[in-house]
Write a protein that holds these residues in place. Structure first.
Motif, PDB file in Angstrom:
ATOM      1  N   VAL A  49       0.899  -1.274   0.081  1.00 17.30           N
ATOM      2  CA  VAL A  49       0.088   0.110   0.173  1.00 17.30           C
ATOM      3  C   VAL A  49       0.900   1.249  -0.021  1.00 17.30           C
TER       4      VAL A  49
ATOM      5  N   ASP B   1       1.631   5.205   0.025  1.00 14.61           N
ATOM      6  CA  ASP B   1       0.961   6.360   0.870  1.00 14.61           C
ATOM      7  C   ASP B   1       1.135   7.706   0.128  1.00 14.61           C
ATOM      8  N   HIS B   2       0.190   7.860  -1.010  1.00 13.31           N
ATOM      9  CA  HIS B   2       0.003   9.058  -1.519  1.00 13.31           C
ATOM     10  C   HIS B   2       1.502   9.449  -2.249  1.00 13.31           C
TER      11      HIS B   2
ATOM     12  N   GLU C 155       2.430   8.791  -6.151  1.00 15.27           N
ATOM     13  CA  GLU C 155       2.188   7.957  -7.485  1.00 15.27           C
ATOM     14  C   GLU C 155       3.437   7.521  -8.094  1.00 15.27           C
TER      15      GLU C 155
ATOM     16  N   ARG D 158       4.494   4.352  -6.566  1.00 17.04           N
ATOM     17  CA  ARG D 158       3.381   3.347  -6.826  1.00 17.04           C
ATOM     18  C   ARG D 158       3.593   2.785  -8.375  1.00 17.04           C
TER      19      ARG D 158
ATOM     20  N   LEU E 260      -1.197  -1.132  -4.102  1.00 15.21           N
ATOM     21  CA  LEU E 260      -2.377  -0.328  -4.267  1.00 15.21           C
ATOM     22  C   LEU E 260      -2.114   1.099  -3.684  1.00 15.21           C
ATOM     23  N   ALA E 261      -2.960   1.985  -3.968  1.00 19.49           N
ATOM     24  CA  ALA E 261      -2.833   3.461  -3.403  1.00 19.49           C
ATOM     25  C   ALA E 261      -3.720   3.228  -2.038  1.00 19.49           C
ATOM     26  N   ASN E 262      -2.925   4.381  -1.071  1.00 22.73           N
ATOM     27  CA  ASN E 262      -3.736   4.413   0.149  1.00 22.73           C
ATOM     28  C   ASN E 262      -4.898   5.017  -0.250  1.00 22.73           C
ATOM     29  N   ALA E 263      -6.168   4.468   0.219  1.00 22.06           N
ATOM     30  CA  ALA E 263      -7.526   5.240  -0.242  1.00 22.06           C
ATOM     31  C   ALA E 263      -8.107   6.129   0.830  1.00 22.06           C
ATOM     32  N   GLY E 264      -7.255   6.361   1.858  1.00 18.51           N
ATOM     33  CA  GLY E 264      -7.526   7.361   2.897  1.00 18.51           C
ATOM     34  C   GLY E 264      -6.783   8.471   2.959  1.00 18.51           C
TER      35      GLY E 264
ATOM     36  N   THR F 172      -6.433   0.476   4.246  1.00 20.55           N
ATOM     37  CA  THR F 172      -6.771   0.296   3.066  1.00 20.55           C
ATOM     38  C   THR F 172      -6.267  -1.285   2.455  1.00 20.55           C
TER      39      THR F 172
END
Length: 365
Positions: A51, A53-54, A56, A59, A101-105, A115
């Motif tokens: 995951v 954390d913001h 890109e 990621r 995955l990208a942190n969704a929160g 996430t």
């Protein structure tokens, strides 16, 4: 008649999803090493979830890295023939799935973990720091704890790997939590505890259904806010939601956690202990001071005084660092106490309160 047998097998040997939260490309090699250690487990994980954390750029880089790895494995499988791919090839690939995955929160470790929980498919969700590597039997020892259906969480032992190659003479083992590691004062063996330590821990999926996820607003936000305590708050909340729940630490479930050079210095020690005081104030605000500081009282009244005595004794015996360790313990206590007082005042003035973050059911059926 097969369903009960399948259920019994699942309970005895639950499937593990491993969540690794990452936030910076500066740890690129560490992240790859962490994932490799999960893929090399003697008891394979169902999947590894990275995951991000913001960030890109990180990621996308990780997506490319593990897409290429998957392509190489599929090519190797084709070369070895369809029969082997169906049989031994399937075993060879066990535990090798990596999902990015990208942190969704909101930014921070708590939301990143939530996430991962929501996206995971295993009956148990384990967490590994992005700058740590797990020993080969890490998940196997976790799994043994879950043979008891009352157990809802199992943590392990985290060993520091100092950038300088050795522990600084002045750095007391009682404060290894400053660098995210198991500290002197925790009982040895497999023991029941109030809370596990978040960078080396696992929870049954049902724990999150009962208590919710990690509370955002508590815990670390990259290198900018070296707070902690989010796993303590969750574990206390879990014990309240499930009064008969058992939480364990098994010191055979070992990971090795890298300690970068700047964290070996007293300036970081002082900053981190102060931040821990702030964190404990937030935890106490969330779950109450009685439970929020239960373990800390024993630590402060028994473990730390004994550490000061050891340090002074070593100083008298002219052993390296004795006086420094004694002084660091005193400084750490004062710094943490100052953070706690200020954090408590701020929390009262702001009226801040934390609620458990809901997490989805993910793909687990």
């Amino acid at each position: 008649m097969s369903a009960p047998a399948d259920s019994a097998a699942s309970a005895a040997s639950p499937a593990f999803s491993v969540v690794i939260c990452a936030y910076t490309e500066d740890r690129w090699e560490d992240i790859l090493a962490a994932v490799s250690s999960v893929r090399a487990q003697s008891r394979p994980a169902l999947e590894t979830l990275l995951v991000v954390d913001h960030n890109e750029a990180l990621r996308e880089r990780l997506l490319k890295e593990y897409a290429q790895g998957e392509d190489r494995e599929q090519g190797a499988g084709r070369e070895h023939g369809a029969g082997r791919e169906h049989g031994a090839g399937r075993e060879h690939g066990a535990g090798r799935e990596v999902r990015v995955l990208a942190n969704a929160g909101p930014r921070g470790l708590s939301a990143g973990r939530n996430t991962g929980i929501a996206a995971s498919r295993g009956e148990v969700v384990a967490f590994l720091d992005d700058d740590a590597v797990a020993e080969r039997d890490w998940l196997r020892h976790f799994a043994e704890g879950y043979a008891d259906p009352a157990v809802v969480a199992v943590g392990g032992r985290t060993v520091p790997v100092w950038a300088s190659g050795r522990r600084p003479d002045w750095f007391p083992e009682e404060f290894d939590w400053v660098v995210g590691c198991t500290y002197r004062g925790l009982p040895p063996g497999r023991v029941r505890v109030r809370n596990v330590l978040g960078g080396n821990a696992s929870f049954r999926r049902e724990a999150f259904a009962a208590a919710g996820g990690f509370a955002t607003g508590i815990g670390r936000d990259g290198d900018r806010r070296p707070l902690g305590g989010e796993e303590t708050e969750l574990c206390i909340r879990l014990s309240r939601a499930r009064p008969g729940a058992v939480l364990l630490i098994d010191d055979r479930a070992v990971i090795h956690h890298r300690v970068p050079g700047p964290r070996e210095h007293f300036a970081y020690f002082r900053t981190r202990t102060y931040a821990e005081g702030l964190s404990k104030a937030l935890v106490a605000r969330s779950v109450g001071a009685q439970k929020g500081l239960e373990s800390e009282r024993r630590y402060a009244t028994r473990v730390l005084p004994a550490g000061v005595v050891r340090g002074l004794r070593d100083a008298v015996l002219a052993r390296p660092g004795g006086a420094g360790r004694a002084g660091a313990i005193v400084a750490g206590v004062l710094s943490a106490a100052g953070g706690y007082v200020l954090g408590s005042v701020r929390a009262r003035r702001s009226g801040v309160a934390f609620s458990p973050a809901p997490v989805g059911e993910g793909a687990h059926g």
